[in-house]
Design an enzyme around this catalytic site. Sequence first.
Site, PDB file in Angstrom:
ATOM      1  CD  GLU A 105      17.829   0.233  24.810  1.00 40.44           C
ATOM      2  OE1 GLU A 105      17.089  -0.767  24.853  1.00 40.44           O
ATOM      3  OE2 GLU A 105      17.924   0.977  23.825  1.00 40.44           O
ATOM      4  CD  GLU A 125      19.462  -3.945  22.289  1.00 39.28           C
ATOM      5  OE1 GLU A 125      20.719  -3.957  22.287  1.00 39.28           O
ATOM      6  OE2 GLU A 125      18.812  -3.521  23.255  1.00 39.28           O
TER       7      GLU A 125
END
Length: 698
Positions: A105, A125
Amino acid sequence: MTASYELRGNVAVITLNNPPVNGLGYETRKAAAAGIEQAEGDAAVVAVVITGAGKAFSGGADIREFGSPLALAEPNLLSLIGVIEGCTKPVIAAIHSVGMGGGLELALGCHYRIAAKGTSVALPEVKLGLLPGAGGTQRLPRALGLEPALNMIVSGEPVPSEMLAQIPGQKLFDRVVDADQLMDAALALAAEIAEKRPLPRVRDLSARHENAEAFLQFARNMVGGMSKNFPAPLRCVDAVAAATTMSFDAGMKAEREAFVALMQTPECGALRHAFFAERAASKIADVPADTPLRPINKVAVIGAGTMGGGISMNFLNAGIPVTMLETKQEALDRGVATIRKNYESQVKRGKLKADKYEQRMSLLSTTLDYADIGQADLVIEAVFEEIGVKQTVFKQLDAVMKPGAILASNTSTLDVNAIANFTQRPQDVVGMHFFSPANVMKLLEVVRGAATAKDVLATVMALAKKIKKTAVVSGVCDGFIGNRMIEQYSRQAGFLLDEGCSPAQVDRAAEKFGFAMGPFRMGDLAGNDIGWAIRKRRYLEKPNLHYSKSADRLCELGRYGQKTGAGWYDYQVGKRDAIPSTVVADLLDKHRAALGITPRKISDEEIVQRLVYALVNEGAHLLEEGIAQRASDIDMVYLAGYGFPMWRGGPMRYADQVGLFNVVHSMKRFAANPLDDAKFWQPAPLLARLAAQSKTFS
Ligand code: 3HC
Ligand code: NAI
């Protein structure tokens, strides 16, 4: 050090440095943000490169901070990415080895991205019960396209950088280069684009798809069906959908809300527990992490039966040559044929390429002569479960194996210390208890004998990782960790039948709780004769231990399970569906009548509590005896080997969540049941102590 700053000519290089995987903890974020500010303020700097020290670009948010104020302390990850994206000078991510989670990210917030070939790229995640919470669900679909991005986010699986670079129209990587060229290539790119404006931002792209709405609906249906007990995957789809329907900022807000909500779920807590439990299990308190390992380049397996064949496949899959030894050529031929059949079925299902299959088979050799295996670094015995046969084998191994070879036994019930003492080198002997089918099941119990050398243990634990097993150390005892506990679970299942349950009711309750399979379907799959043999031994060893005899009556009818077409259930030829059996219902009626038991209605809640707390109480005994090193090791055994529901985190964690006081309270109730085993339900001293002190196993 958490992130370093240096000048390479007129380019500032920020290197994330937070071992082991450059998790983006508070200090690292702070140092990285300070680096960007320093570069902004230095008129001589024309561009910035961000990279990672050591074995990763970044493994993402620092999971160790989760649940602590540091996780949100400013600059939090979102703020850091904002600082990077808003930098007035171009920022290039130079990604190598591992670019995952918050690390990816962060890279997506950079203006340019250059990756080394072979980098593992993922947004994992979801495996922790979360979704990417720092813009991943909004930026990855914009950079990569909706479909591949959704696949990555929902599966959490890593994809090699060079594969992603081949996706048509992708804007994830500007370049993919050889790993040793990465920094030179990043500096060259910096020189090329230093003056180019406006700076490209992923947020300004749109998430491409020809028919996004239909695709997302399809994805929702698929994901919803496959992830019943996990809330995160569907939330991932919703968040990615927001990237196609909302503005970037609104999508970021939706992502944030979902991330915060998921973080509070028990499923997320359980998955995080499992993540750390798996890593903790690989550590042994008195074996230092830097213990020198014995090299394992050649393996021998004694016995080419059910287990020997499966065990061999693990090593062939990892590129390690295996020699199988048997007493008869026919047994070898059968073993090799089974291995071939397994691989061929994988090839047919598209899970294995034909050339890989041949390559693996070429690593396999067979022999009838011990002289041929003397030079193996590790030999694993998987012969009949009889101590006399084990003695013959280990005496031969002692005579022929080179000094320093590791001698392992796959015994499931015999005393590893006794086996070690058949040799003159008990320090080299260890248990490696694989589970059936050994090429599929993740669990490996590593049984530490009284004399097992530390470097033998360290070597076997490292090897387990190489062959992709979850290894847990167990001391020597009957059944080791997993089977010793399952025996108590099975005893409870038997008592429940005596008292009035049907096998289907018990299985349904266990499966509703989340077990992959209830105890009776499991018995039918594994073969009820195995339990029968163990009970016969127990009747002699522990004549006072109380068992339901219904399973013996079943076996006396030859109903061993699927392999005989009948067990606790009936089976139609060639099918595996468990059909409730009138023969079994009748057997149970007669069995209860003979004992003078009036059947009662038992709630699903009682069924589950008795099954699970039986595991917990025996687990507490194992901990106290030092057979298991830590409660989370027991959880790993049950998650990796016994189909315990992952989203509950294992039996010991489940008990912690219920509250040990409540567990003990229920146990007292079960102890008062005259048809149960009052002695067993005396809480293990450790459990009683923790419950009294309002403490938990963890
Ligand atoms: N934070 C902190 N520590 C981490 C970590 C992380 N993100 N990822 C791994 N570690 C630690 C492990 O706990 C272990 O520590 P230990 O040696 O003290 O036990 C060590 O790194 C090595 O881990 P592995 O044994 O797993 O090493 P491998 O080399 O086999 O694998 C890996 C490395 C691929 C990075 C693997 O550890 C992994 O998959 N990690 C999880 C990555 C992840 O889930 N990242 C997402 C985090 S959540 C997030 O980013 C939220 C964001 O969206 C807001
Ligand atoms: P199996 O009966 O399928 O295979 C045993 C093989 O050993 C046979 O092929 C036999 O020919 C061979 N053998 C017997 N004596 C030998 C000797 N002296 N030298 C060389 N080969 C010899 O048995 P299985 O199920 O593979 O079990 C093997 C071991 O694995 C046992 O110790 C068992 O307890 C253990 N185990 C079995 C599990 C299972 O689910 N089947 C699970 C975990 C462990």
